[in-house]
Design a protein around this motif. Structure first.
Motif, mmCIF file in Angstrom:
data_model
loop_
_atom_site.group_PDB
_atom_site.id
_atom_site.type_symbol
_atom_site.label_atom_id
_atom_site.label_comp_id
_atom_site.label_asym_id
_atom_site.label_seq_id
_atom_site.Cartn_x
_atom_site.Cartn_y
_atom_site.Cartn_z
ATOM 1 N N SER A 426 3.239 107.694 46.841
ATOM 2 C CA SER A 426 2.400 108.659 46.393
ATOM 3 C C SER A 426 2.377 109.104 48.513
ATOM 4 N N GLU A 428 -0.050 108.460 49.836
ATOM 5 C CA GLU A 428 -1.092 107.486 50.376
ATOM 6 C C GLU A 428 -0.635 106.268 50.496
ATOM 7 N N ASP A 429 0.615 105.783 49.212
ATOM 8 C CA ASP A 429 1.252 104.546 49.520
ATOM 9 C C ASP A 429 1.766 105.036 50.564
ATOM 10 N N GLN A 431 2.350 105.445 53.151
ATOM 11 C CA GLN A 431 1.631 105.037 53.964
ATOM 12 C C GLN A 431 0.933 103.993 54.653
ATOM 13 N N LYS A 432 0.581 103.144 53.354
ATOM 14 C CA LYS A 432 0.454 102.041 53.609
ATOM 15 C C LYS A 432 1.852 101.306 53.668
#
Length: 660
Positions: A426, A428-429, A431-432
């Motif tokens: 995703s 968000e993931d 980006q991490k």
């Protein structure tokens, strides 16, 4: 050298007094192995520490010492049940050959909690008599038997083997031990002694002002030597940090890849591709619909159309036959009239009539001329139907098959792209994950820069040292009177060069022999003897390179973790054999991560032949029931002990026997 007996009193988990017989059976049927079994935390490593402490005192590299001072370490080593006045004591009895005869010594070290003088009391028994003179010079004496620098090559543990197996180049401590073991440090020591001799001669020949200049130059030389040592130590730390950063970066990159980070980075491309494939699929379906709106559906009734064609052709033949029949009938009538005029007999005429009737009957039966046509397709219609079946419809079916295959390919690509998007991280993931990779990369760049800076600093120190040495040589030539000792100063530089050449050739000679021994040991321990044909050792950093039968390099990553561990053990074994020193071998946690086949090879081939005395400190999962039975069948075990740890009392008791 043979360890005969170890006595522990209030040392670590060993409360009260424990006497352990370490004497192997050396006779026609040699039994070299002294086997200790104990669970983790039960006192195996403490036994190894006791041997090291007995031999080397405050110089010993003990596992639990860390950065503790010697006095603090001694206090920490006292058993927790011992009182402040009870004595902690270690005794190690050993034999070694002096003038072709065995001679026994007993090292005795004793202390109490918080020793006042900050050290232990050392006593040396020569046979049965105390030898104070030997006790006073013990550090020097033990260096002639088992030097501290090489002790870790004979008294080692599984973690040391693991570290040696995983690193591309051996740790600095191991490199120094190798140099000492191969005698390479003698040339270095002689070079240092020559520097000292030349320094003394310069000072003896120099005036006051010259002496001051010399001392200033030598002070700078000393400073740079110190800087070199510090830079070298720092470089080792930086190199380790760099390897750790490389490992972290690789792990972050692997995680980024496996958890969909790379696919997520291409999400926009995949989504665009997905749209294109969806449009192409829709277009393909529309083309198939257009095709189905023409002649293609007739392909479903092809057998029926063939029957229609056959029926139409049959009806056409019947119509033609009826026309022919009428014509023939008229001809037959005219023929009969003509025959009547020829005055034939009635019998002959009857036969001719019968013949003609039979012929007409055969024609009627062949085409069933009594049937009435119902399709009534004309000749032009039959030709159109024939063209449809033989050309137009077959072309439409071929085109439909190709379009179906194309649609299938598009749907497979569409499905594959959808699955790639499904496993993509995703936003968000992603980006991490991306942040983790960037941080690891940033840290790697930082460590790389720090390592390069440390390397540069180390190299600059070496250059400065070389420059100052040349300055000293030049100073001695220009400023000091050429007196009686002048030739000594001049000769030092020549001897230094000769020593350097000697050291290089000695290194090559020793390493050639070591390469042969390590190769032989490694191939002997491996169950895949065709994997490696030769082990080469770098003359500068002692790193190992592997080559196959064709002389091609074998990358280390092709070796399993167990094979790397066997390579490290073969390296230590080869060093011990090349050294020519008959010393005991003690191994703590000997089997580590080895699989069953490598473990069997080590048990069968290494332990019984590693030395004339082999002390093994093992858990029940390393040398288990199968391995200990294998050693017993070989007749390799002289003594077996079990270290029983009482967790409530936090004490260990030494019992005869093993787990099994």
């Amino acid at each position: 050298m043979i360890f005969k007996e170890l006595v522990l009193q209030n040392f670590g988990p060993y409360a009260n007094r424990h006497v352990i017989n370490l004497n192997p059976e050396i006779n026609e049927n040699t039994r070299p192995i002294i086997l200790f079994g104990g669970m983790n935390g039960g006192g195996k490593t403490t036994l190894m520490d006791a041997i090291r402490l007995a031999l080397y005192g405050q110089r010993a590299h003990c596992s639990t010492r860390g950065n503790l001072g010697y006095s603090e370490f001694l206090t920490q080593a006292v058993n927790n049940q011992a009182s402040s006045i009870e004595q902690t004591r270690i005794e190690l009895a050993f034999e070694h050959i002096i003038n072709d005869q065995w001679k026994e010594f007993r090292i005795v070290r004793s202390w109490t909690k918080n020793p006042k003088d900050g050290k232990d009391n050392l006593g040396i028994l020569d046979t049965d008599w105390p030898d104070p003179a030997l006790a006073n010079t013990w550090d020097e004496y033990i260096e002639t038997i088992l030097p501290l620098g090489i002790s870790n090559l004979f008294l080692f543990d599984g973690e040391q083997v693991k570290e040696l197996a995983e690193q591309e180049t051996p740790p600095q401590a191991v490199i120094e031990a190798i140099q000492s073991l191969l005698g390479l440090e003698l040339a270095e020591r002689l070079s240092i002694d020559l520097d000292i001799l030349a320094s003394r001669k310069r000072k003896a020949l120099a005036s006051a002002s010259q002496l001051s200049n010399l001392e200033e130059i030598e002070a700078r030389l000393k400073q740079y030597n110190q800087e070199k040592e510090l830079a070298q130590a720092a470089l080792g730390t930086l190199q380790q940090q760099l390897k750790e950063a490389q490992k972290n970066y690789q792990e972050a990159a692997d995680k980024f890849r496996t958890e969909g980070g790379r696919i997520a980075a291409q999400r926009s491309q995949l989504e665009s591709k997905l749209d294109e494939l969806a449009k192409a699929t829709d277009n393909q379906r529309q083309e198939m619909c257009d095709l189905a709106s023409d002649l293609l559906p007739l392909g479903l009734v092809t057998p029926l159309l063939k029957r229609v064609k056959l029926q139409a052709e049959t009806e056409a033949k019947i119509l033609q036959a009826k026309v022919a029949r009428d014509v023939i009938q008229q001809r037959d009538d005219r023929l009969l009239e003509y025959l009547d005029k020829l005055s034939l007999t009635s019998k002959q005429l009857e036969k001719i009539k019968l013949f003609l009737q039979e012929e007409n009957r055969s024609l009627n039966q062949e085409l069933d001329l009594n049937k009435e046509p119902w399709l009534c397709i004309d000749e032009e219609g039959i030709k159109l139907l024939e063209n449809l079946l033989e050309h137009q419809l077959s072309m439409q079916i071929d085109l439909a098959s190709k379009q179906i295959e194309r649609l299938k390919q598009l749907e497979e690509e569409l499905d594959s792209t959808e699955r790639q998007l499904a496993v993509a991280a995703s936003p968000e993931d992603y980006q991490k994950l991306d942040q983790l990779v960037k941080e690891a990369q940033k840290e790697l760049i930082k460590r790389q820069a720090a390592y390069e800076a440390g390397k540069h600093k180390y190299e600059e120190a070496i250059k400065a040292i070389d420059k100052i040495k040349k300055e000293l040589e030049k100073y001695s030539e220009q400023a000091i009177d050429r007196a009686n000792d002048e030739h000594i100063i001049k000769s030092v530089a020549k001897v230094q060069k000769t020593l350097q050449l000697f050291r290089e050739r000695l290194t090559l000679k020793k390493l050639n022999k070591l390469e042969g021994e390590v190769t032989e040991c490694f191939r002997y321990l491996l169950h895949k003897s065709d994997l490696v044909h030769r082990v080469a050792i770098d003359t500068n950093n002692f790193s190992l390179s592997l080559y196959d039968l064709q002389g091609l390099p074998v990358p280390k990553h092709r070796l399993s973790a167990g094979e790397k561990q066997l390579l490290a053990i073969a390296f230590l074994w080869g060093l011990a054999r090349v050294s020519g020193r008959n010393l005991p071998v003690a191994i703590d946690t000997p089997l580590g991560r080895l699989d069953s086949s490598h473990r069997s090879n080590l048990v069968e081939r290494y332990f019984p032949t590693a030395s004339h005395q082999v002390i093994l400190l093992s858990t029940d999962t390393e040398i288990g029931k199968v391995e200990v039975e294998q050693l017993r069948e070989q007749g390799a075990i002289a003594r077996e002990y079990l270290l029983k740890y009482d967790s409530q009392k936090r004490q260990t008791v030494v019992k005869t026997g093993y787990f099994y």
